[in-house]
Write an enzyme that holds these catalytic residues in place. Structure first.
Site, PDB file in Angstrom:
ATOM      1  N   THR A 211     -34.972 -62.099 -44.392  1.00 52.49           N
ATOM      2  CA  THR A 211     -35.686 -62.401 -43.149  1.00 52.49           C
ATOM      3  C   THR A 211     -35.314 -63.798 -42.664  1.00 52.49           C
ATOM      4  OG1 THR A 211     -37.868 -62.350 -42.076  1.00 52.49           O
ATOM      5  CG2 THR A 211     -37.794 -63.242 -44.304  1.00 52.49           C
ATOM      6  N   ASN A 212     -36.072 -64.350 -41.719  1.00 58.19           N
ATOM      7  CA  ASN A 212     -35.778 -65.682 -41.179  1.00 58.19           C
ATOM      8  C   ASN A 212     -37.086 -66.443 -40.976  1.00 58.19           C
ATOM      9  OD1 ASN A 212     -36.775 -65.173 -38.347  1.00 58.19           O
ATOM     10  ND2 ASN A 212     -35.260 -63.543 -38.550  1.00 58.19           N
ATOM     11  N   ARG A 213     -36.992 -67.651 -40.463  1.00 58.98           N
ATOM     12  CA  ARG A 213     -38.166 -68.521 -40.418  1.00 58.98           C
ATOM     13  C   ARG A 213     -39.050 -68.358 -39.185  1.00 58.98           C
ATOM     14  NH1 ARG A 213     -37.424 -72.463 -44.342  1.00 58.98           N
ATOM     15  NH2 ARG A 213     -35.254 -72.870 -44.893  1.00 58.98           N
ATOM     16  N   SER A 214     -38.805 -67.378 -38.350  1.00 58.93           N
ATOM     17  CA  SER A 214     -39.615 -67.250 -37.132  1.00 58.93           C
ATOM     18  C   SER A 214     -41.088 -66.995 -37.472  1.00 58.93           C
ATOM     19  CB  SER A 214     -39.081 -66.086 -36.284  1.00 58.93           C
ATOM     20  OG  SER A 214     -39.984 -65.799 -35.251  1.00 58.93           O
ATOM     21  N   ALA A 278     -36.867 -63.133 -33.410  1.00 59.84           N
ATOM     22  CA  ALA A 278     -35.644 -63.511 -34.109  1.00 59.84           C
ATOM     23  C   ALA A 278     -35.206 -62.263 -34.878  1.00 59.84           C
ATOM     24  CB  ALA A 278     -35.915 -64.667 -35.052  1.00 59.84           C
TER      25      ALA A 278
END
Ligand code: CTP
Length: 397
Positions: A211-214, A278
């Site tokens: 995943t990502n930091r959004s 994101a």
């Protein structure tokens, strides 16, 4: 166009219920958001709270009687009804609902409600049996059929100690109900806006995701701004910790592929898509259906495959806004996305600066449109950024 509460005239009717103490918080929130607030307290409310509480919050006299010679209503008994942009009764007792449903006018609040042309919101608070009683339910239906909004009540712990449906909605939610009532003629009234938010999660196995930091905050802020301009709003959200804002449908998804299906389905009858999510560009190819055991392996190689571009897959005849999260060459890269993805507007931001990074409540974006227009916004609350984006969108519609 900004928060519809700014400079609005709101009347708060407070009736006899233990939830009166929350009305003070509600009053304070409305005033802080910029509303000019008048408060009317009924006899019942006066048993629970002193009018000084509201006078101190609103810096205005509190109306406690229709016949008090000091009160504005003594000279003009429908003064508040006339100047209110919206009237909210919170807490609304069973008695207050009954009086309004049957058109009584013997006290300051009832008379104001009877004379009002502005939208009216009731936030019931009472014992669950009183709320569920056929008499109250008939009164509620009668009010709803006349266009009155009944906000809540919710299920929860009641004054009796029992759990039931009768708890007043929280003040923050009621403030949003006031915003919604105020924005019914906003510049996006009658429009459907779809907003994607959050960072997608791409499974490797049943327990691990890429995943990502959004945080989802930017998307949810745009959604609230669109709601506050009268739009009907659907958020398609990847996992976030954020609760659904009042008056907004939130569809929860996990992966980019799920988001693509949900966004396309929602856009069938939409006017605007704002892609604030994101989206993972890659997903592990062939997620394992059992947990990957480490065994004695010293390293792990995960093969990733390309996800489709969601915003590019959506019908071309609606207004599309994209975000460009960049760490270098912000303007050039964002312009490339505007062209490649056939967007109408792109909001570019440099995600390396500390005050606008992931999870922050503020953002600093540059808006770029198809005609070469470039607008550099300073550091703003994400809700304000949302309004700037929607200012441009409203003009494109
Ligand atoms: N986007 C999308 N589908 C994807 C990837 C991105 O719809 N598979 C959308 C995003 O929601 C955003 C815009 O495209 O509105 C730009 O996203 P961004 O991550 O900045 O760019 P990418 O297209 O992923 O390009 P790169 O990673 O090379 O910067």
């Amino acid at each position: 166009m900004r928060d519809p509460l700014i400079d609005s005239s709101v009347t708060l009717g407070v009736t006899g219920s233990i939830a009166c103490y929350k009305a003070a918080d509600l009053a304070s929130r409305l005033v802080r958001a910029g509303a000019k607030l008048d408060v009317i307290m009924t006899e019942g409310a006066l048993r629970f709270l002193n009018p000084i509480t509201f006078a101190a919050i609103t810096h205005r006299p509190v109306v406690t009687s229709l016949f008090d010679p000091q009160s504005e209503l003594a000279m003009d008994h429908v003064a508040l009804a006339r100047r209110s942009d919206v009237i909210i009764v919170a807490p609304a007792s069973a008695d207050a609902l009954a009086k309004a449903a049957w058109g009584f006018a013997g006290d300051a609040l009832s008379a104001t409600l009877l004379a009002a042309e502005a939208p009216v919101i009731f936030a019931p608070a009472m014992d669950a049996n009183m709320y569920d009683n056929a008499a109250t339910q008939e009164n509620v239906s009668r009010l709803v059929s006349r266009g009155v909004v009944i906000a809540g009540p919710e299920e929860g712990r009641l004054a009796s100690g029992l759990i039931g449906r009768g708890r007043m909605l929280e003040p923050a939610a009621l403030v949003d109900h006031v915003r919604i009532a105020l924005s019914r003629h906003g510049d996006l009234a009658g429009r459907k806006v779809v907003v994607s938010a959050g960072g997608t999660q791409e499974p490797m196995d049943p327990v691990r995701v890429v995943t990502n930091r959004s945080s989802g905050k930017m998307g949810f802020a745009v959604a609230r701004a669109a709601r506050d301009r009268g739009a009907s709003v659907v958020v398609v959200s990847a996992p976030t910790a954020l609760p659904a804002p009042t008056g907004i449908d939130v569809l929860r998804v996990e992966t980019a592929l799920e988001m693509m299906d949900a966004v396309n389905a929602q856009c069938e009858d939409a006017d605007v898509l704002v892609m604030a999510a994101a989206v993972a560009d890659w997903r592990p190819s062939g997620a394992a259906d059992r947990k990957l055991k480490k065994g004695t392996a010293r390293s792990l190689t995960v093969e990733m495959m390309r996800n489709p571009d969601i915003v590019a897959s959506v019908r071309k005849d609606i207004v599309k806004v994209g975000f460009a999260a960049e760490t270098e060459d912000v303007i050039e890269n964002a312009h490339g996305k505007l062209v490649d993805k056939e967007l109408d507007l792109v909001a570019a931001n440099d995600v390396t600066s500390a005050d606008v990074g992931f999870g922050s409540d503020t953002n600093r974006v540059v808006l770029m449109d198809r005609d070469g227009g470039v607008m550099e916004l300073g550091l703003l609350d994400k809700y304000e950024v949302g309004h700037h984006i929607l200012d441009k969108v409203a003009r494109m519609l």
